[in-house]
Design an enzyme around this catalytic site. Structure first.
Site, PDB file in Angstrom:
ATOM      1  N   ASP A   1       0.854  -1.182   0.000  1.00 27.05           N
ATOM      2  CA  ASP A   1       0.000   0.000   0.000  1.00 27.05           C
ATOM      3  C   ASP A   1       0.895   1.238   0.000  1.00 27.05           C
ATOM      4  OD1 ASP A   1      -1.897  -1.909   0.319  1.00 27.05           O
ATOM      5  OD2 ASP A   1      -2.805  -1.061   2.115  1.00 27.05           O
TER       6      ASP A   1
ATOM      7  N   SER B   1       7.668   3.587   5.149  1.00 24.55           N
ATOM      8  CA  SER B   1       8.898   3.966   4.462  1.00 24.55           C
ATOM      9  C   SER B   1       8.659   4.033   2.973  1.00 24.55           C
ATOM     10  CB  SER B   1      10.013   2.983   4.803  1.00 24.55           C
ATOM     11  OG  SER B   1      11.249   3.486   4.369  1.00 24.55           O
TER      12      SER B   1
ATOM     13  N   HIS C   1       5.245  -7.233  -0.487  1.00 26.91           N
ATOM     14  CA  HIS C   1       5.142  -8.539  -1.134  1.00 26.91           C
ATOM     15  C   HIS C   1       5.918  -8.526  -2.445  1.00 26.91           C
ATOM     16  CE1 HIS C   1       1.556  -9.781   1.407  1.00 26.91           C
ATOM     17  NE2 HIS C   1       1.641  -8.466   1.633  1.00 26.91           N
TER      18      HIS C   1
END
Length: 423
Positions: free
Chosen positions: A205, A392, A281
């Protein structure tokens, strides 16, 4: 302009007592031709002095050496600052610099007229011990909260950063023992469906800061602010580890990464805010053959700071995973930030980030290719790869054919599993 009325007969001593030095400064107006005639008149008066103390002649000794800088004592103190070592100078000049930028109406601007120069905002920010603060924040995150305190603390965080707890695998706030567990919460399986129609998906995200082709070995961290590709990734990894079928096609660092004729190098920068899902991911089917860890600073990677500090991503601590996919070179870089010293890669148990001591500019290499495992680490699209502690940046740099197209807009919000681009 300062004029000396009498030449020094003896060479100046090595040290001066600034209490005894007196200066007479005469400022000459700069303007039309009258200014040069005024200067000549003053010069003639200096060469043919009249009686001492007369109105039209040279000023007498008392007038000539009259002290015109009441800030001389302050000059002396600031002169002592310049003789200090650099760490001591930073410590002594911090309070003045902070007040210089915080106080209204330029309250400390007169100090700049007597020789003091404030540290720049960038230098001031870089001198903040962000690594120490991040380690302290990490320790605080591990402290187990009392059951009665968990819901108020987490509710405040949810309200501040707009966290959607309906997507969390466990919605009960009392389940999370500390802040670290809450930051690394898992999502429900159906919350993030993985797009199977596109070749590259979003690994996390976040917010799209920049994307496009890499040009002239420079990558944009935000619009108009670039950083060096070679400084960011480090020296090129040997081809034996990357399973490339062809040799590099050029001499520049960018051309060395492109291994197939007709391909280009692309990049995509995704910023994870504190309220976003903090795990990342695999963005495609690929093989990871090498890991490079760069210890470094832990400055904020907020887009506002990224516009402010050039090559921010090259200064910050980061973990670079390199390998290959069906079109050639592929890399994913997890960039650390303030309070995000902990970067975890699930299949790399030897990785340790935000260590107390490190050598500036150094990096640590680790190869996943060995005699027993010549393929490296194979990852499927959407497979769990790693996690941050708070929020981050993820940077993708990969090789693809020229007809590769991004399905993005700069500044848009994106979620894990959504399409980044395809052929």
């Amino acid at each position: 302009m300062v004029r000396c009325y009498k030449a020094l007969s003896n060479p100046p001593p090595s040290c001066y007592n600034l209490h005894k030095v007196r200066i007479h400064a005469r400022r000459l107006r700069s303007g039309n031709g009258g200014s040069s005639s005024c200067a000549r008149d003053q010069h003639s008066r200096l060469e043919s002095p009249g009686p001492a103390g007369s109105a039209g002649g040279t000023p007498n000794r008392r007038t000539r050496f009259r002290l015109q800088f009441p800030q001389l004592a302050l000059r002396r103190r600031l002169g002592q600052l310049t003789c200090m070592s650099r760490p001591a100078l930073k410590i002594r000049s911090w309070p003045l610099t902070i007040l210089y930028y915080l106080l209204p109406f330029g309250a400390l601007k007169p100090l700049t007229r007597v020789g003091w120069r404030p540290m720049s905002r960038v230098a001031l920010y870089k001198s903040v011990p962000t690594r120490l603060l991040s380690r302290a924040w990490g320790r605080l995150n591990q402290v187990e909260l009392p059951t009665w305190l968990r819901k108020p603390v987490y509710s405040l965080y949810i309200w501040t950063f707009g966290v959607n707890m309906k997507e969390a695998a466990v919605e009960d706030l009392h389940h999370y023992r500390n802040l670290s567990e809450f930051f690394r919460r898992k999502l429900k399986p159906q919350a993030r469906p993985v797009c199977g129609l596109h070749s590259v998906i979003s690994p996390s995200d976040g917010k799209i800061l920049n994307f496009g082709q890499v040009k002239n070995c420079e990558v944009e961290q935000v619009k108009g602010v670039t950083y060096s590709l070679e400084s960011f990734l480090g020296p090129r990894v040997c081809t034996e580890e990357l399973h490339f079928s062809q040799a590099p096609l050029g001499n520049s660092f960018q051309q060395q990464l492109v291994t197939k004729e007709g391909n280009e190098l692309y990049h995509c920068v995704i910023y994870l805010a504190p309220g976003d899902y903090h795990c990342f991911h695999s963005p495609t089917d690929w093989r990871v053959s090498h890991r490079r860890h760069f210890p470094g600073s832990l400055m904020s990677v907020n887009p506002g700071v990224a516009r402010w500090i050039k090559e921010l991503f090259c200064h910050n601590e980061r973990v670079v995973l390199t390998g290959d996919w069906k079109y050639g070179f592929f890399s994913l870089t997890a960039v650390g930030a303030t309070n995000v010293g902990s970067i975890r890669i699930y299949f790399d148990q030897d990785l340790r980030t935000n260590c107390p001591r490190y050598s500036k500019g150094s990096y640590n290499d680790f190869s996943f290719v060995s005699n027993n495992n010549k393929e490296g680490i194979s990852l499927r699209k959407g497979e769990h790869l790693g996690e941050f502690n708070l929020g981050s940046t993820i940077v993708l740099i990969f090789e693809a054919p020229k007809d590769f197209k991004f399905h993005l807009k700069a500044g848009q919000k994106i979620r894990f599993g959504e399409a980044l681009g395809s052929l």
